[in-house]
Design a protein around this motif. Structure first.
Motif, PDB file in Angstrom:
ATOM      1  N   ALA A  61      53.529  37.275  41.814  1.00  0.00           N
ATOM      2  CA  ALA A  61      54.254  35.994  41.767  1.00  0.00           C
ATOM      3  C   ALA A  61      53.344  34.820  42.146  1.00  0.00           C
ATOM      4  CB  ALA A  61      55.474  36.049  42.689  1.00  0.00           C
ATOM      5  N   HIS A  62      52.351  35.062  43.013  1.00  0.00           N
ATOM      6  CA  HIS A  62      51.389  34.009  43.381  1.00  0.00           C
ATOM      7  C   HIS A  62      50.611  33.533  42.150  1.00  0.00           C
ATOM      8  CE1 HIS A  62      48.026  32.022  45.502  1.00  0.00           C
ATOM      9  NE2 HIS A  62      47.224  32.766  44.769  1.00  0.00           N
ATOM     10  N   ILE A  63      50.264  34.464  41.267  1.00  0.00           N
ATOM     11  CA  ILE A  63      49.583  34.107  40.010  1.00  0.00           C
ATOM     12  C   ILE A  63      50.457  33.125  39.221  1.00  0.00           C
ATOM     13  CG2 ILE A  63      49.021  35.053  37.717  1.00  0.00           C
ATOM     14  CD1 ILE A  63      47.962  37.579  39.229  1.00  0.00           C
ATOM     15  N   GLN A 147      40.714  32.090  35.422  1.00  0.00           N
ATOM     16  CA  GLN A 147      39.832  32.727  36.400  1.00  0.00           C
ATOM     17  C   GLN A 147      40.609  33.122  37.655  1.00  0.00           C
ATOM     18  OE1 GLN A 147      35.670  30.900  36.594  1.00  0.00           O
ATOM     19  NE2 GLN A 147      36.687  29.466  35.223  1.00  0.00           N
ATOM     20  N   HIS A 148      41.554  32.274  38.058  1.00  0.00           N
ATOM     21  CA  HIS A 148      42.372  32.596  39.231  1.00  0.00           C
ATOM     22  C   HIS A 148      43.139  33.898  39.000  1.00  0.00           C
ATOM     23  CE1 HIS A 148      46.059  32.283  41.760  1.00  0.00           C
ATOM     24  NE2 HIS A 148      45.144  32.018  42.668  1.00  0.00           N
ATOM     25  N   GLU A 149      43.759  34.018  37.829  1.00  0.00           N
ATOM     26  CA  GLU A 149      44.520  35.250  37.550  1.00  0.00           C
ATOM     27  C   GLU A 149      43.582  36.464  37.522  1.00  0.00           C
ATOM     28  OE1 GLU A 149      47.498  34.989  34.532  1.00  0.00           O
ATOM     29  OE2 GLU A 149      47.865  37.152  34.505  1.00  0.00           O
ATOM     30  N   GLN A 151      40.734  36.807  39.032  1.00  0.00           N
ATOM     31  CA  GLN A 151      40.243  37.102  40.384  1.00  0.00           C
ATOM     32  C   GLN A 151      41.303  37.858  41.189  1.00  0.00           C
ATOM     33  OE1 GLN A 151      38.732  32.874  40.708  1.00  0.00           O
ATOM     34  NE2 GLN A 151      37.355  33.852  42.126  1.00  0.00           N
ATOM     35  N   HIS A 152      42.567  37.450  41.018  1.00  0.00           N
ATOM     36  CA  HIS A 152      43.632  38.207  41.696  1.00  0.00           C
ATOM     37  C   HIS A 152      43.785  39.596  41.097  1.00  0.00           C
ATOM     38  CE1 HIS A 152      45.446  35.850  44.883  1.00  0.00           C
ATOM     39  NE2 HIS A 152      44.979  34.819  44.207  1.00  0.00           N
ATOM     40  N   ASP A 153      43.508  39.736  39.813  1.00  0.00           N
ATOM     41  CA  ASP A 153      43.555  41.068  39.206  1.00  0.00           C
ATOM     42  C   ASP A 153      42.492  41.973  39.846  1.00  0.00           C
ATOM     43  OD1 ASP A 153      45.651  40.343  37.592  1.00  0.00           O
ATOM     44  OD2 ASP A 153      44.460  40.095  35.776  1.00  0.00           O
TER      45      ASP A 153
HETATM   46 FE   LIG Z   1      45.045  32.691  44.807  1.00  0.00          FE
END
Ligand SMILES: [Fe+2]
Length: 450
Positions: A61-63, A147-149, A151-153
């Motif tokens: 959910a943060h993504i 990139q954020h998604e 990196q969370h992956d």
């Molecule tokens: Fe984040």
């Protein structure tokens, strides 16, 4: 230019082609997120597998929440989907250990939420100009969200590696081409090179700006330190010998009771095994060592009579072309990564053996500087001269200082969109759950200068 010069440069694409490229990258990231959150059941999505990590459902959910904040509300000027949950998914407001006790969206709600956000985002993408504001120029903010998604992956992949419940993850082992005979180390001559970038359209603020830097000559390992190398350190009592460790490193080694890399165990006859995404596998002697902290890497290097490379040394080894004097985007040239060049993108769940990917080597012949394992450096995380916060201080600036050490190059779990030869990662020197290894270096002497 090498043969590997297929490059997607957002700054060179016409607006329609850029929109297609962005949509493709958003979709690719989402497919990976769906795979990582679809691999386990509800209990494993909401459970906390380590106090170091968030529940997978928080990352999920943060993504969506970051995507909503940047692409729907800021770029799109829209009301947003769930303005009431920002606080819960604010990484700074909630430590990872506390996240399970928050009133989180359920896995079903999280799936629905990220889908709603994405549907609206694709609408914003088709309706909003990509020129004008610096935030949207060349699609930067979309690249940042991609990139954020990703990196969370990679973080979620590390959570999967830590979990002790649920099904193992599986992927084919890398079968990469491999150089037969390589010198142990490569000499990088003294001189200036361009570090960082001012031209890479989707580079993040901490990679900017490009600046010229003079380095003395140094020798660097041709390949990452292997498990066989590291086992020699173990066998020589490396973990029991304070003189190889920094005072901080030794204190941590004592406090945490370190005796081997994380996830390793020894059987009754003395063979080493490691837990890899839920399966026990033999420690493969020729693979790069994985899951060591910066203190372990530095202790190994001292034992070997060497040291960790600094961040500029590692970037120069990866980018500097001695023929043109220019810094490349990647060791092999300016083209984007492909499966023949580097082990990236979670195609495999382990690093390839040392000496793999000769086509991806740097002009000086240094191998595997991109992909396989993140590499610890001797450098703490700081701003380049001329650094400017963009677009928000919580991406990089708040982490500058002496607490965090820089890692370079990406791992088998890093997506190509979040990996460049200028890309900077950072973490505490005690962290071992990340996909990190290292290589060593030494300063060159006058006898090395031609
Ligand atoms: Fe984040």
């Amino acid at each position: 230019m090498t043969a590997f010069d297929s490059r997607v440069d957002p700054a060179a694409l016409a607006e329609e082609a850029l929109r297609d490229h962005i949509a493709g990258e958003l979709t690719r990231a989402r497919e990976r997120t769906q795979w990582l959150t679809g691999a386990v059941d509800e209990a494993d999505l909401v459970g906390q597998h380590s106090p170091l990590m968030s529940p997978l459902v928080w990352d999920h959910a943060h993504i969506g929440n970051q995507e909503e904040i940047w692409l729907l509300r800021d770029v799109g000027g829209r009301a947003g989907v769930r303005t009431d949950i920002d606080q819960i998914y604010d990484a700074f407001a909630n430590a990872r250990a506390d996240r399970p006790s928050l009133p989180l969206l359920s896995p079903t709600q999280a799936r629905r939420y990220v889908r709603q956000v994405r549907d609206e985002v694709l609408d914003v993408l088709s309706a909003t100009p990509l020129a004008g504001r610096r935030l949207t120029r060349n699609g930067f903010v979309y690249g940042m969200v991609v990139q954020h998604e990703q990196q969370h992956d990679e973080t979620m992949l590390a959570t999967h590696q830590l979990r002790r419940t649920g099904p193992p993850l599986q992927a084919p082992a890398p079968v990469a081409e491999r150089s037969a005979r390589l010198p142990a180390e490569v000499l990088v001559p003294a001189g200036e090179f361009d570090m960082g970038t001012s031209t890479e359209a989707w580079a993040l603020d901490n990679e900017r700006p490009a600046h010229r830097l003079e380095l003395p000559a140094f020798w660097i390992d041709t390949v990452p330190v292997s498990n066989a190398d590291y086992l020699a350190f173990l066998a020589d009592g490396g973990y029991a010998t304070p003189r190889w460790w920094t005072p901080d490193g030794w204190a941590y080694r004592q406090r945490a009771g370190l005796t081997a890399p994380l996830f390793w165990q020894q059987d009754a006859v003395g063979s080493w095994w490691r837990r890899s995404f839920g399966t026990l596998v033999p420690v493969e002697p020729e693979e790069p060592v994985l899951h060591v902290c910066q203190h372990e890497a530095a202790a190994y290097a001292a034992w070997a009579g060497r040291r960790l490379p600094t961040e500029p040394e590692l970037e120069k080894a990866a980018r500097w072309d001695p023929v043109t004097g220019r810094s490349r985007r990647y060791p092999w040239g300016d083209g984007d990564p492909t499966p023949e060049l580097a082990n990236l993108g979670q195609r495999h769940l382990r690093p390839a053996r040392v000496g793999s990917y000769p086509a991806g080597a740097s002009p000086l012949g240094v191998h595997q500087l991109i992909g396989d394992v993140w590499e610890w450096t001797a450098s703490t995380f700081g701003p380049y001269p001329g650094f400017e916060v963009f677009p928000y201080p919580e991406y990089s600036k708040v982490f500058f200082g002496t607490d965090y050490y820089v890692l370079r190059g990406g791992s088998f779990g890093t997506d190509p969109s979040a990996c460049r030869a200028t890309f900077r990662n950072w973490d505490f020197p005690i962290r071992r759950q990340i996909f990190a290894g290292f290589r060593t270096a030494r300063s060159a002497g006058p006898e090395d200068t031609p």
